[in-house]
Design a protein around this motif. Structure first.
Motif, PDB file in Angstrom:
ATOM      1  N   ALA A 246     -10.460   5.035   1.965  1.00  0.00           N
ATOM      2  CA  ALA A 246     -11.047   3.872   2.638  1.00  0.00           C
ATOM      3  C   ALA A 246      -9.951   2.953   3.186  1.00  0.00           C
ATOM      4  O   ALA A 246     -10.075   2.422   4.289  1.00  0.00           O
ATOM      5  N   GLY A 247      -8.878   2.769   2.443  1.00  0.00           N
ATOM      6  CA  GLY A 247      -7.776   1.934   2.906  1.00  0.00           C
ATOM      7  C   GLY A 247      -7.083   2.510   4.125  1.00  0.00           C
ATOM      8  O   GLY A 247      -6.726   1.788   5.066  1.00  0.00           O
ATOM      9  N   ILE A 248      -6.920   3.815   4.142  1.00  0.00           N
ATOM     10  CA  ILE A 248      -6.276   4.473   5.289  1.00  0.00           C
ATOM     11  C   ILE A 248      -7.176   4.384   6.515  1.00  0.00           C
ATOM     12  O   ILE A 248      -6.729   4.049   7.612  1.00  0.00           O
ATOM     13  N   VAL A 249      -8.464   4.646   6.337  1.00  0.00           N
ATOM     14  CA  VAL A 249      -9.410   4.546   7.448  1.00  0.00           C
ATOM     15  C   VAL A 249      -9.516   3.094   7.913  1.00  0.00           C
ATOM     16  O   VAL A 249      -9.561   2.820   9.115  1.00  0.00           O
TER      17      VAL A 249
ATOM     18  N   ALA B  79      -6.710   2.244  10.191  1.00  0.00           N
ATOM     19  CA  ALA B  79      -6.897   2.856  11.515  1.00  0.00           C
ATOM     20  C   ALA B  79      -7.945   2.094  12.318  1.00  0.00           C
ATOM     21  O   ALA B  79      -7.786   1.891  13.520  1.00  0.00           O
ATOM     22  N   ILE B  80      -9.001   1.646  11.668  1.00  0.00           N
ATOM     23  CA  ILE B  80     -10.072   0.914  12.356  1.00  0.00           C
ATOM     24  C   ILE B  80      -9.551  -0.396  12.931  1.00  0.00           C
ATOM     25  O   ILE B  80      -9.865  -0.751  14.062  1.00  0.00           O
ATOM     26  N   THR B  81      -8.763  -1.130  12.157  1.00  0.00           N
ATOM     27  CA  THR B  81      -8.287  -2.442  12.605  1.00  0.00           C
ATOM     28  C   THR B  81      -7.061  -2.352  13.490  1.00  0.00           C
ATOM     29  O   THR B  81      -6.645  -3.349  14.060  1.00  0.00           O
ATOM     30  N   GLY B  82      -6.456  -1.187  13.597  1.00  0.00           N
ATOM     31  CA  GLY B  82      -5.235  -1.064  14.393  1.00  0.00           C
ATOM     32  C   GLY B  82      -4.054  -1.733  13.717  1.00  0.00           C
ATOM     33  O   GLY B  82      -3.089  -2.113  14.362  1.00  0.00           O
ATOM     34  N   SER B  83      -4.107  -1.849  12.409  1.00  0.00           N
ATOM     35  CA  SER B  83      -3.080  -2.535  11.639  1.00  0.00           C
ATOM     36  C   SER B  83      -1.786  -1.733  11.604  1.00  0.00           C
ATOM     37  O   SER B  83      -1.791  -0.509  11.665  1.00  0.00           O
ATOM     38  N   GLU B  84      -0.673  -2.435  11.507  1.00  0.00           N
ATOM     39  CA  GLU B  84       0.626  -1.797  11.328  1.00  0.00           C
ATOM     40  C   GLU B  84       0.760  -1.258   9.906  1.00  0.00           C
ATOM     41  O   GLU B  84       1.630  -0.443   9.638  1.00  0.00           O
ATOM     42  N   ARG B  85      -0.072  -1.765   9.024  1.00  0.00           N
ATOM     43  CA  ARG B  85      -0.024  -1.329   7.633  1.00  0.00           C
ATOM     44  C   ARG B  85      -0.678   0.040   7.492  1.00  0.00           C
ATOM     45  O   ARG B  85      -1.578   0.390   8.239  1.00  0.00           O
ATOM     46  N   ALA B  86      -0.253   0.788   6.514  1.00  0.00           N
ATOM     47  CA  ALA B  86      -0.839   2.103   6.267  1.00  0.00           C
ATOM     48  C   ALA B  86      -2.129   1.997   5.461  1.00  0.00           C
ATOM     49  O   ALA B  86      -2.917   2.926   5.430  1.00  0.00           O
ATOM     50  N   PHE B  87      -2.372   0.859   4.819  1.00  0.00           N
ATOM     51  CA  PHE B  87      -3.516   0.697   3.921  1.00  0.00           C
ATOM     52  C   PHE B  87      -4.112  -0.684   4.163  1.00  0.00           C
ATOM     53  O   PHE B  87      -3.414  -1.687   4.049  1.00  0.00           O
TER      54      PHE B  87
END
Length: 161
Positions: free
Chosen positions: A18-21, A24-32
């Motif tokens: 869920a953290g990885i997805v 990706a959904i938010t376009g965050s630079e973070r991996a989680f």
């Protein structure tokens, strides 16, 4: 006992996925990033930042005859869930290093360089292939950094320096 451990492992795997997805959904630079999923929980305070009802304030130099935009209003231009309320203002000494580097004609070629110097931005979002970092600096100053795609050039705006 085996079933309990299997359940804990399964739940842990689901949280990681869920953290990885979410990142990706938010376009965050973070991996989680669990923010998209946590925002649906009840009794959660409203996200800070986000667009103002009358539109976002201008950023950078103010038009002649008007007051300059306060740096805190810079976060009002950030989309929902792009502001990290736990990030503190950048110390003035580190922000001055950015100003001195630009004055010496040494541009930044990647946002990672900016993040290495200033730390995690107060606001981080992607719009039209442009990654935006907004930093609040001590003493009422601010720094914005933008990079279009993977181009090796970063546009830095110093506010109230």
């Amino acid at each position: 006992m085996d079933d309990v451990l299997k359940g804990i492992i399964g739940l842990s795997v689901l949280v990681v996925l869920a953290g990885i997805v979410g990142a990706a959904i938010t376009g965050s630079e973070r991996a989680f990033d669990l923010k998209p999923f946590l925002s649906i929980l009840p009794n959660r305070p409203a996200p800070t930042g986000g667009p103002q009802p009358n539109g976002p304030p201008s950023v950078g130099a103010a038009p002649p005859g008007t007051a300059p935009t306060p740096p805190q209003d810079l976060l009002a231009t950030c989309p929902p869930n792009s502001v990290d309320p736990q990030v503190e203002a950048v110390p003035l000494a580190r922000a001055e290093q950015v100003r001195q580097r630009l004055a010496a004609g040494q541009p930044f070629t990647d946002l990672i360089e900016v993040q290495t110097l200033l730390g995690i931005p107060n606001c981080n979002y992607l719009s039209d292939r442009t990654r935006h970092y907004h930093y609040l600096v001590e003493t009422g100053k601010a720094i914005t950094a933008q990079q279009v795609g993977d181009r090796p050039e970063v546009t830095i705006t110093l506010i109230h320096f």
